[in-house]
Scaffold this active site. Sequence first.
Site, PDB file in Angstrom:
ATOM      1  N   SER A 127      34.141  43.783  34.715  1.00  0.00           N
ATOM      2  CA  SER A 127      34.248  44.921  33.801  1.00  0.00           C
ATOM      3  C   SER A 127      34.924  46.132  34.433  1.00  0.00           C
ATOM      4  CB  SER A 127      32.849  45.336  33.308  1.00  0.00           C
ATOM      5  OG  SER A 127      32.048  45.766  34.395  1.00  0.00           O
ATOM      6  N   LYS A 170      25.751  51.232  29.403  1.00  0.00           N
ATOM      7  CA  LYS A 170      26.836  51.995  30.013  1.00  0.00           C
ATOM      8  C   LYS A 170      27.100  53.303  29.276  1.00  0.00           C
ATOM      9  CE  LYS A 170      29.182  47.850  31.757  1.00  0.00           C
ATOM     10  NZ  LYS A 170      30.389  46.974  31.669  1.00  0.00           N
TER      11      LYS A 170
END
Length: 331
Positions: A127, A170
């Site tokens: 990611s 996140k």
Amino acid sequence: APAPARPARKPKALTDDKIRAILGPDKYLDERAERLQVPGVAMGLAYTAVGGDLLFIEASRMPGTGKLVLTGRLGEVMRESAQTALSWIKSHAQELGLANASTTDVLNGTDIHLHFPAGAIPKDGPSAGVTIASALVSMLSSRLCRSDTAMTGEITLRGLVLPVGGIKEKVVAAHRAGLRRVILPARNEKDLPELPEDVLKEVTFELAHDVSQVLTLVLKDALDASANGPGPDGPHGIAPPDERVPEQQPHVTHIEDGTDAPPPVLDQQEPPHEPPAADDPPGGPPGPQPVPPAEDVPGGDSGEVPGRPTLYEPPPVTIVPQGPDSAGQPP
């Protein structure tokens, strides 16, 4: 009997100093503004066992042979993401303004070092591709990344931005850190309804399909001159030839009297400009010319020729005028 009522206490205002006196010094410091003041630093988002967190990536370059150095206890997946991002940048160097047709191999003579701070913590996962690419382009183009923007997403060799997991954790971490702008893969739009209502209201989401869109969103247009741009002395600290300060003459101390005063100037008027005679070489006579006899000197037998100054020798030599002596003969 009922207990006596306690007197009401007046509320007290708590200041920063009082809070530090009660709880101790600050344990968490906001380093975003300080870290993102130089090119080559990008801010990503990571998923951990205890929730989301910010992930800084720092890039630096030096002369070399095109090697890529990775530090920060990275796993194999993240190492491959870094190599993929670098390969995409090399293949699009001309489009990014990092090279031209005559310098297509500019990156082959440059070693690049990517560092992931907090080196004691292992890091891995697919990611960080967009963050690595942003840090590299920021460093190579000397453009700052925006300090109010975090990002997440993986990339391919074709530059596509792939969806990732842990979007809720996140984004909440970015909101908790005070960020109000987050770049996400376009295919992660389906995860936005899972976010808290206050986060959805206060955070702006930018959805990207490819790396070029990410770079447009995160990189500033140009550096301020006070940050790291070329100053008045040019890009390498060397002033242009027409702007350089004239070279100063060296300081001279005169030996005769031990002072720094300039040498005495003889009281001599500047003679009028006289064009060279026909029989003189180009550029004028090479030195003092012989004085014609007294009978040929215009104006009498004084020995002075109009238009020609009297010559002096510098002190302490006696000054000798040109012209005939007392006997009427030239010296």
